[in-house]
Design a protein around this motif. Structure first.
Motif, PDB file in Angstrom:
ATOM      1  N   LYS A  12       0.842  -1.207   0.000  1.00 39.53           N
ATOM      2  CA  LYS A  12       0.000   0.000   0.000  1.00 39.53           C
ATOM      3  C   LYS A  12       0.874   1.252   0.000  1.00 39.53           C
ATOM      4  CE  LYS A  12      -3.661  -2.432   2.415  1.00 39.53           C
ATOM      5  NZ  LYS A  12      -4.242  -2.751   3.712  1.00 39.53           N
ATOM      6  N   GLU A  42       2.410   4.608  -0.939  1.00 37.01           N
ATOM      7  CA  GLU A  42       1.864   5.794  -1.621  1.00 37.01           C
ATOM      8  C   GLU A  42       2.954   6.670  -2.226  1.00 37.01           C
ATOM      9  OE1 GLU A  42      -0.926   7.938   0.785  1.00 37.01           O
ATOM     10  OE2 GLU A  42      -1.913   6.103   1.460  1.00 37.01           O
ATOM     11  N   LYS A  93      -0.107   2.085  -4.241  1.00 32.29           N
ATOM     12  CA  LYS A  93      -0.988   3.262  -4.306  1.00 32.29           C
ATOM     13  C   LYS A  93      -0.224   4.512  -4.743  1.00 32.29           C
ATOM     14  CE  LYS A  93      -4.197   1.590  -0.732  1.00 32.29           C
ATOM     15  NZ  LYS A  93      -5.355   1.391  -1.602  1.00 32.29           N
TER      16      LYS A  93
END
Length: 238
Positions: free
Chosen positions: A49, A51, A72
């Motif tokens: 995940k 970012e 992400k």
């Protein structure tokens, strides 16, 4: 993931040059990796995940393969473009809208996968990459293919599942382009440059799922020339 587990991964990576940590719910690029900037040849952090890629990614000067599928990421740092040995970059299934301005400095890049992002155009920066073999831009939001594409050195360009309704005739001038995938777009037959058939290197053109019937393609001038290339290539790989 505990520190001891990460430590074990780091020790293995130091020996093998490969750091792989996938599907662990990581929200950040592991800062501890900067101890291995001169060891690592491969980093795979898919299915996490993450970012943001930190600027320190630019310090992995021996990195050949960077795999960050299904994270992400919304942007890439300019520092990424310092990786002069990077040959493979996989970024499928992120939220990227554009590439860094200096992306053309990734001079060793051969394979680039950007499927399933939010790109709206074919990035101009790709045209400076002389060793590019395969570019996957499928499943984005690309609406047209600009004139600059004529400079692209890739052998295979995948533009399946976009929203393309216009393609520059310059695509016929791509010096090494053999495989062009345009399935499931918004192309009318009149918007497909006939020079792709009559006057290009392309020996595999995949255009199913557009706004015309495939049999109409066969009626176009130059289709027989295209079939000659198609058949010759088929024989070569048979």
């Amino acid at each position: 993931m505990g520190n001891s587990a990460l430590k074990a991964h780091l020790e293995t990576a130091q020996k093998t040059g490969v750091f792989q940590l996938t599907g662990k719910g990581l929200t950040e690029f592991p800062e501890e990796l900067q101890k291995l900037t001169s060891n690592l040849r491969t980093i795979d952090l898919s299915n996490n995940k993450i970012e943001l890629l930190p600027p320190l990614i630019g310090k992995f000067s021996f990195l050949k393969s960077l795999v960050l599928n299904n994270n992400k990421l919304t942007a890439l740092p300019e520092e990424l473009c310092r990786l002069k040995k990077l040959e493979t970059l996989h970024l499928n299934g992120n939220h990227l809208r554009q590439l860094p301005a200096a992306f053309g400095q990734l001079s060793a890049l051969k394979t680039l996968n950007l499927s399933g992002n939010q790109l709206r155009t074919v990035p101009m920066q790709l045209c400076g990459l002389r060793h590019l073999d395969v570019v996957d831009l499928s499943k984005n939001q690309i609406q047209n293919v600009p004139d600059s594409v004529g400079e692209l050195q890739a052998i295979e360009l995948n533009l399946n599942q976009n929203q393309i309704s216009q393609i520059s005739v310059q695509i016929s001038h791509c010096p090494r382009l053999k495989v062009l995938r345009l399935e499931e777009n918004c192309l009318e037959l009149s918007m497909l440059p006939q020079s792709i058939l009559s006057d290009s290197q392309i020996s595999l053109l995949a255009v199913e799922g557009n706004l015309f019937e495939i049999k109409k393609l066969r009626e176009l001038e130059g289709y027989d020339k295209y079939m000659e290339r198609f058949t010759a290539t088929k024989k070569k790989f048979a």
